[in-house]
Design a protein around this motif. Structure first.
Motif, PDB file in Angstrom:
ATOM      1  N   MET A  16       0.116  -5.086  -3.627  1.00  0.00           N
ATOM      2  CA  MET A  16      -1.062  -5.878  -3.277  1.00  0.00           C
ATOM      3  C   MET A  16      -0.685  -7.345  -3.241  1.00  0.00           C
ATOM      4  O   MET A  16       0.082  -7.819  -4.076  1.00  0.00           O
ATOM      5  CB  MET A  16      -2.121  -5.687  -4.352  1.00  0.00           C
ATOM      6  CG  MET A  16      -3.364  -5.030  -3.840  1.00  0.00           C
ATOM      7  SD  MET A  16      -4.565  -4.928  -5.135  1.00  0.00           S
ATOM      8  CE  MET A  16      -5.988  -5.516  -4.252  1.00  0.00           C
ATOM      9  N   TYR A  17      -1.216  -8.058  -2.261  1.00  0.00           N
ATOM     10  CA  TYR A  17      -1.021  -9.507  -2.229  1.00  0.00           C
ATOM     11  C   TYR A  17      -2.283 -10.141  -1.689  1.00  0.00           C
ATOM     12  O   TYR A  17      -2.778  -9.744  -0.634  1.00  0.00           O
ATOM     13  CB  TYR A  17       0.185  -9.875  -1.350  1.00  0.00           C
ATOM     14  CG  TYR A  17       0.504 -11.348  -1.414  1.00  0.00           C
ATOM     15  CD1 TYR A  17       1.147 -11.888  -2.512  1.00  0.00           C
ATOM     16  CD2 TYR A  17       0.109 -12.206  -0.388  1.00  0.00           C
ATOM     17  CE1 TYR A  17       1.406 -13.232  -2.606  1.00  0.00           C
ATOM     18  CE2 TYR A  17       0.363 -13.560  -0.461  1.00  0.00           C
ATOM     19  CZ  TYR A  17       1.015 -14.070  -1.575  1.00  0.00           C
ATOM     20  OH  TYR A  17       1.264 -15.409  -1.665  1.00  0.00           O
ATOM     21  N   GLY A  18      -2.810 -11.106  -2.393  1.00  0.00           N
ATOM     22  CA  GLY A  18      -4.010 -11.802  -1.942  1.00  0.00           C
ATOM     23  C   GLY A  18      -5.190 -10.874  -1.683  1.00  0.00           C
ATOM     24  O   GLY A  18      -5.941 -11.081  -0.742  1.00  0.00           O
ATOM     25  N   GLY A  19      -5.353  -9.830  -2.513  1.00  0.00           N
ATOM     26  CA  GLY A  19      -6.505  -8.955  -2.393  1.00  0.00           C
ATOM     27  C   GLY A  19      -6.363  -7.877  -1.342  1.00  0.00           C
ATOM     28  O   GLY A  19      -7.300  -7.105  -1.116  1.00  0.00           O
ATOM     29  N   GLU A  20      -5.211  -7.825  -0.697  1.00  0.00           N
ATOM     30  CA  GLU A  20      -5.000  -6.806   0.329  1.00  0.00           C
ATOM     31  C   GLU A  20      -3.791  -5.959  -0.032  1.00  0.00           C
ATOM     32  O   GLU A  20      -2.877  -6.438  -0.702  1.00  0.00           O
ATOM     33  CB  GLU A  20      -4.716  -7.462   1.685  1.00  0.00           C
ATOM     34  CG  GLU A  20      -5.848  -8.274   2.216  1.00  0.00           C
ATOM     35  CD  GLU A  20      -5.455  -9.018   3.483  1.00  0.00           C
ATOM     36  OE1 GLU A  20      -6.306  -9.174   4.348  1.00  0.00           O
ATOM     37  OE2 GLU A  20      -4.276  -9.425   3.602  1.00  0.00           O
ATOM     38  N   ILE A  21      -3.786  -4.726   0.455  1.00  0.00           N
ATOM     39  CA  ILE A  21      -2.583  -3.926   0.294  1.00  0.00           C
ATOM     40  C   ILE A  21      -1.642  -4.311   1.424  1.00  0.00           C
ATOM     41  O   ILE A  21      -2.025  -4.290   2.604  1.00  0.00           O
ATOM     42  CB  ILE A  21      -2.924  -2.430   0.299  1.00  0.00           C
ATOM     43  CG1 ILE A  21      -3.663  -2.103  -1.001  1.00  0.00           C
ATOM     44  CG2 ILE A  21      -1.662  -1.585   0.450  1.00  0.00           C
ATOM     45  CD1 ILE A  21      -4.033  -0.683  -1.181  1.00  0.00           C
ATOM     46  N   VAL A  22      -0.424  -4.728   1.073  1.00  0.00           N
ATOM     47  CA  VAL A  22       0.505  -5.162   2.112  1.00  0.00           C
ATOM     48  C   VAL A  22       1.577  -4.115   2.392  1.00  0.00           C
ATOM     49  O   VAL A  22       2.226  -4.148   3.432  1.00  0.00           O
ATOM     50  CB  VAL A  22       1.176  -6.512   1.779  1.00  0.00           C
ATOM     51  CG1 VAL A  22       0.147  -7.627   1.765  1.00  0.00           C
ATOM     52  CG2 VAL A  22       1.919  -6.468   0.465  1.00  0.00           C
ATOM     53  N   GLU A  23       1.778  -3.210   1.438  1.00  0.00           N
ATOM     54  CA  GLU A  23       2.734  -2.136   1.706  1.00  0.00           C
ATOM     55  C   GLU A  23       2.350  -0.941   0.866  1.00  0.00           C
ATOM     56  O   GLU A  23       1.889  -1.076  -0.262  1.00  0.00           O
ATOM     57  CB  GLU A  23       4.173  -2.584   1.383  1.00  0.00           C
ATOM     58  CG  GLU A  23       5.201  -1.554   1.802  1.00  0.00           C
ATOM     59  CD  GLU A  23       6.617  -2.115   1.937  1.00  0.00           C
ATOM     60  OE1 GLU A  23       6.826  -3.273   1.584  1.00  0.00           O
ATOM     61  OE2 GLU A  23       7.489  -1.349   2.397  1.00  0.00           O
ATOM     62  N   ASN A  24       2.530   0.251   1.443  1.00  0.00           N
ATOM     63  CA  ASN A  24       2.156   1.487   0.781  1.00  0.00           C
ATOM     64  C   ASN A  24       3.131   2.551   1.250  1.00  0.00           C
ATOM     65  O   ASN A  24       3.102   2.962   2.397  1.00  0.00           O
ATOM     66  CB  ASN A  24       0.707   1.835   1.190  1.00  0.00           C
ATOM     67  CG  ASN A  24       0.205   3.103   0.519  1.00  0.00           C
ATOM     68  OD1 ASN A  24       0.953   3.839  -0.121  1.00  0.00           O
ATOM     69  ND2 ASN A  24      -1.085   3.370   0.676  1.00  0.00           N
ATOM     70  N   ARG A  25       4.050   2.949   0.370  1.00  0.00           N
ATOM     71  CA  ARG A  25       4.992   3.999   0.753  1.00  0.00           C
ATOM     72  C   ARG A  25       5.542   4.664  -0.502  1.00  0.00           C
ATOM     73  O   ARG A  25       5.235   4.234  -1.613  1.00  0.00           O
ATOM     74  CB  ARG A  25       6.122   3.442   1.622  1.00  0.00           C
ATOM     75  CG  ARG A  25       7.026   2.415   0.937  1.00  0.00           C
ATOM     76  CD  ARG A  25       8.142   1.958   1.847  1.00  0.00           C
ATOM     77  NE  ARG A  25       7.633   1.172   2.966  1.00  0.00           N
ATOM     78  CZ  ARG A  25       7.881   1.448   4.246  1.00  0.00           C
ATOM     79  NH1 ARG A  25       8.617   2.483   4.573  1.00  0.00           N
ATOM     80  NH2 ARG A  25       7.399   0.687   5.201  1.00  0.00           N
ATOM     81  N   THR A  26       6.346   5.705  -0.317  1.00  0.00           N
ATOM     82  CA  THR A  26       6.873   6.420  -1.476  1.00  0.00           C
ATOM     83  C   THR A  26       7.796   5.495  -2.270  1.00  0.00           C
ATOM     84  O   THR A  26       8.376   4.556  -1.722  1.00  0.00           O
ATOM     85  CB  THR A  26       7.694   7.644  -1.046  1.00  0.00           C
ATOM     86  OG1 THR A  26       8.789   7.175  -0.256  1.00  0.00           O
ATOM     87  CG2 THR A  26       6.855   8.622  -0.241  1.00  0.00           C
ATOM     88  N   ALA A  27       7.899   5.798  -3.562  1.00  0.00           N
ATOM     89  CA  ALA A  27       8.715   4.938  -4.419  1.00  0.00           C
ATOM     90  C   ALA A  27      10.160   4.910  -3.934  1.00  0.00           C
ATOM     91  O   ALA A  27      10.789   3.856  -3.884  1.00  0.00           O
ATOM     92  CB  ALA A  27       8.644   5.428  -5.861  1.00  0.00           C
TER      93      ALA A  27
END
Lengths: 309, 638
Positions: free
Chosen positions: B224-235
């Motif tokens: 998360m950055y600045g209230g938004e999700i900026v990246e979402n992926r497997t660890a």
């Protein structure tokens, strides 16, 4: 900046400009900041207005009061009339004029005794809490003594046996009996504050004990001190009225307490002079109510969460 | 099967005195049953707000301003309080950020369990059930009889975890569950958590600013950055191919301290102010890859290489290629972060060591405590000797309770040793016996020995400006008066990287970020021009992403000003980066000492190895996947 009006300025210009603006605003609004918070609270605003009215009346008493409160050349025990709005006393004094001038006494006692007992409580509580060890043992014993000794009988005894009479005696008696509670609260607050890192840091910066207490700790407990003062002032106003009602006040000063005392002695109830009895009682309750209402706002000063509703 | 669905969720703070602040903006994600999802970001990026919004625990001035949260078919955003009460804790529980303080201090642990069972009308024997739950988190049944203050931080955290699992929930929200605990305790709690999840199969939303921990634990990671999700992926995907420049920056904060060359990076700048409207990408001001388009177009969260990423440059596949091996990943990312400052370990052969300014000679400290009618003694420090030299950093390493802070108090004269000597030889006069100082002499001694505190949030008086804080040592020690104080204060601020100083002098602490506060604390310590600086865990309360920045500052100060520094820490990576010499302290005894590279690179003592294995390191599993069991078996019980 080369790009035309970018929404996000270059690094550096971004947050700092905003912070400078915030600091500026804080500097402009720091002084009345506490007042804004008090004023925004509805109950507190009513309390402030009521207290303001009382203060105004007390300040302008000589102008407002139609007659000399001590002048007894009127017919005795008059019911309320056009000339004497609240009637006259059994001695022939104007009740309305006494009521106006009496506001002065109550406010002076509240202010002076409130300040004095807050000051005693502050010095004893802070010293005990900060120094700890045997100093704390001794002072805590004093505080506990002050808490367990029943205040009213002590006040009555002190006032009755004092060699002098007068307003300042009353103030002294009330202060001496009323400081312990505030001292206790301030002691426990400073015990939690004194272990903060910034106190250790001040010691590392070479500051002495007195300066650390006055400059580092006291500013962090302002709201507690103000609440303590309000409580003490409230108690003092009630205490003065109580003592005066019991006939232990200064017979030379006009106060709401002495008015109640004389109304009772003069048989106001028997002669049907309700106004003589009710007016000082009502004024007293309204003044105390205004303090209580202001306290709602002071809670918001010490607890920012309460400011949001 | 999807357990939790968050759709276009926005949370806005609308305080009365400040402009509205949209802390969470248009966030959409799912959590499957049994899935372990990490939520990452610096402080102030909205992750805790998001966690509370999922539980609908927001209190004014925060409110959900858009979107919805569906948990197991129930719309949490519109459910009534009665429906929520049935849901909370039974199916959806949490361990709070400060859960150490969430236990009621006046009732025993058993009663806290009894409360939970009673509130949800669970019949049966409380003791038996509670014992079983405590066993789950590796705690002894005696803990049931204890009050919270009788337990250590780690034990309290385990109790909070056991309470959260008491009703076998389907989802547990863990909000920074190990922040504030030392590395060894953190490691043992996380290991237990991973095992429990395998046994019980609950889903986890794990909120943390510590990428190392999250990547080790989670199946999937959202940044998360600045209230938004900026990246979402497997660890695994995030570890090997981070696509958002912010994620890459966060990854740069990690390295294996045992490697011959250690390098970490940090992300300069601060998170955006969300009370102002922004055009373009929020990360642009701190981004090394930003292009003109980034300032104009707000990127969408779009699928990209098996995950979701919110970055125009990455979506157009123009990010510099990063070769991500396991071992040198941090260094590689660092070199692709031209805008960031990089910090490398001091290394090299130590130059000629100057005379010692402070010697600690066979010092012991014994505390006597009265418990009931008996007195018991604790040896906090036993027979410790070391010396501090100008221009050199000596790291004192150990977990909490090892006696590190006691040594700091002995060295600064706050306490006196039970036996042994502390000698200060740096003054102009004769040698000072620190263990005998009192009153005025102690104040004079502190002209030469100053401290940087652990928690920058409590080390500055909230009611006093920066200028006041800096003026006190200048008045008391340097004897400055009038305008000279302000001039010197400004110089000090500039020397710790707060420039232009005029912007900071009149600020109150709450107007500064954590890193800026720690710089002010450092400036105040430098004000009397001391010869010895004691830094007590100066970075442990700071975001991982800015720790390297403060380390770099301390390192520069030591070398430029010829300071002798005692750096107290439980974090061997930071010791490796900063220190010339390392002392390892275990239960008051020095168990290992020597040049940093020798001690950390080839640790001989078991305790030192335990500390090393406890460091969260996302790159470690790839490198030594085999010895995870070794780490586990090395945990101390309780």
């Amino acid at each position: 900046m080369s790009t035309p009006a970018p929404a996000v300025p270059a690094p550096g210009a971004d947050t700092e400009g905003l912070q400078v603006a915030a600091t500026e605003q804080a500097r402009h609004s720091r002084l009345p900041g506490w007042f804004v918070i008090l004023w925004r609270n509805g109950k507190c605003r009513i309390g402030l207005l009521m207290l303001g009215a009382f203060v105004l009346v007390a300040l302008l008493a000589p102008l407002i009061a139609p007659y000399d409160p001590r002048g007894d050349d009127f017919p005795t025990s008059l019911a309320p009339t056009g000339g004497h709005w609240l009637g006259t006393t059994a001695q022939g004094e104007d009740v309305f004029s006494q009521l106006i001038v009496g506001a002065r006494t109550s406010l002076i006692v509240g202010l002076a005794a409130g300040l004095l007992s807050t000051l005693i409580g502050l010095v004893i509580g802070l010293t005990a809490g900060y120094l700890q060890g045997w100093v704390d043992e001794v002072l805590s014993f004093l505080i506990n003594l002050g808490l367990v000794v029943p205040a009213l009988p002590l006040m009555v005894t002190l006032a009755a046996y004092a060699p002098v009479r007068g307003l300042w005696l009353i103030i002294a008696v009330i202060s001496v009996t009323g400081w312990a509670y505030g001292a206790r609260i301030k002691r426990s607050q400073i015990i939690t504050l004194r272990t903060r890192d910034y106190i250790t840091a001040a010691r590392f910066a070479g500051d002495g004990t007195a300066r650390i207490i006055a400059r580092e700790i006291v500013p962090n407990m302002t709201s507690l001190i103000v609440v303590g003062f309000m409580g003490a002032a409230l108690g003092a106003i009630g205490g003065e009225a109580g003592l005066a009602f019991l006939g232990l006040g200064d017979p030379q000063t006009v106060s709401w307490g002495t008015m109640l005392n004389q109304a009772s002695l003069g048989g106001a109830l028997l002669t049907g002079q309700w106004a003589w009895l009710i007016a000082p009682g009502l004024a007293l309750s309204l003044l105390i109510t205004s303090f209580t209402l202001i306290n709602f706002g002071i809670d918001a000063l010490s607890n920012p969460h309460l400011r949001e509703d | 099967m999807t357990l939790l669905q968050v759709e276009n969720l926005s949370v806005t703070y609308t305080p009365r005195d400040l402009p509205a602040n949209r802390a969470v903006h248009d966030v959409t994600f799912d959590i499957d049953e049994g899935e372990f999802v990490g939520l990452l970001g610096e402080s102030g990026c909205g992750k805790s707000t998001l966690g509370n919004a999922v539980l609908r625990l927001l209190s004014p001035p925060a409110r959900i301003s858009g979107g919805r949260v569906v948990f197991d078919g129930v719309d949490v955003t519109t459910a009534s309080e009665d429906e929520l009460r049935a849901l909370r804790w039974t199916d959806l529980s949490t361990v709070f950020q400060s859960s150490m303080n969430s236990l009621n201090p006046v009732i025993r642990v058993q009663a806290q369990f009894a409360d939970t069972f009673a509130a949800h009308r669970i019949p049966g024997d409380v003791t038996a059930r509670a014992t079983e739950l405590l066993e789950l988190v590796s705690l002894d049944r005696h803990v049931l009889r204890a009050y919270p203050h009788e337990l250590s931080g780690g034990m309290k955290q385990r109790v909070a975890l056991a309470l959260a699992l008491a009703l076998r929930p389907k989802l547990v929200v863990l909000d920074e569950p190990t922040t504030g605990l030392d590395v060894v305790v953190q490691r043992s709690i996380l290991t237990r958590l991973a095992e429990l999840r395998r046994e019980l199969g609950f889903a986890v939303l794990f909120i943390s600013h510590d990428l190392g921990t999250v990547l080790e634990m989670a199946d999937r990671v959202m940044v998360m950055y600045g209230g938004e999700i900026v990246e979402n992926r497997t660890a695994a995907g995030m570890l090997h191919e981070p696509r958002h420049p912010y994620t890459r920056g966060l990854l740069g904060s990690y390295a294996d301290p045992r490697l011959p060359d250690v390098q970490v990076t940090y992300i300069p700048g601060r998170p955006p102010d969300l009370s102002r409207p922004h055009r373009g990408c929020l990360f642009t001001p701190r981004c090394p890859h930003a292009e003109d388009a980034c300032r104009e177009v707000h990127p969408e969260l779009l699928p990209e290489r098996g995950g979701l990423v919110r970055c125009l440059v990455a979506q157009e596949d123009r990010l510099p290629v990063v070769r991500l091996g396991a071992a040198d990943a941090a260094a590689t990312i660092g070199s692709h972060f031209p805008a960031t400052g990089a910090l490398t370990d001091p290394g090299g052969t130590p130059d000629v060591v100057a005379e010692a300014v402070l010697s600690v000679d066979q010092v012991s400290k014994r505390y006597t405590t009265r418990r009931g009618l008996r007195t018991s003694t604790t040896d906090a420090v036993r027979d410790v000797s070391f010396t501090l030299h100008p221009g050199r950093v000596t790291a004192l390493v150990g977990q909490s309770g090892s006696g590190k802070s006691t040594i700091a108090r002995l060295v600064t004269g706050v306490e006196r040793p039970s036996s042994g000597e502390v000698r200060f030889e740096g003054g102009s006069g004769p040698t000072v016996r620190v263990d005998r100082l009192r009153g005025r002499a102690l104040v004079d001694y502190r002209r030469h020995v100053q401290m940087v505190f652990q928690d920058p949030f409590s080390a500055l008086n909230p009611t006093r400006t920066v200028a006041y804080a800096l003026s006190r040592p200048l008045v008391n020690f340097a004897g400055l008066r009038g305008t000279a104080i302000r001039e010197r204060s400004a110089q000090l601020l500039e020397s710790v990287g707060l420039a232009p100083a005029g912007q900071f002098l009149d600020k109150l602490p709450h107007q500064l970020s954590g890193g800026q506060r720690q710089r002010v604390v450092t400036a105040r310590a430098l004000a009397p021009d001391p010869q010895v600086l004691i830094a007590d865990e100066p970075i442990s309360m700071l975001d991982v992403s800015i720790r390297a920045e403060i380390l770099e500052l301390l390192g520069e100060l030591v070398r430029n000003r010829r300071l002798a520094m005692l750096y107290i820490t439980h974090d061997l990576l930071s010791a490796r980066l900063l220190a010339d010499e390392v002392l390892v302290l275990n239960q008051g005894v020095l168990v290992e000492r020597g040049p940093t590279r020798d001690v950390i690179g080839a640790a001989r003592d078991d305790y030192t190895r335990l500390l090393l294995d406890s460091i969260p390191n996302p790159f470690a599993p790839a490198k030594r996947s085999g010895d995870a069991s070794v780490v586990r078996s090395a945990q101390p019980g309780g």
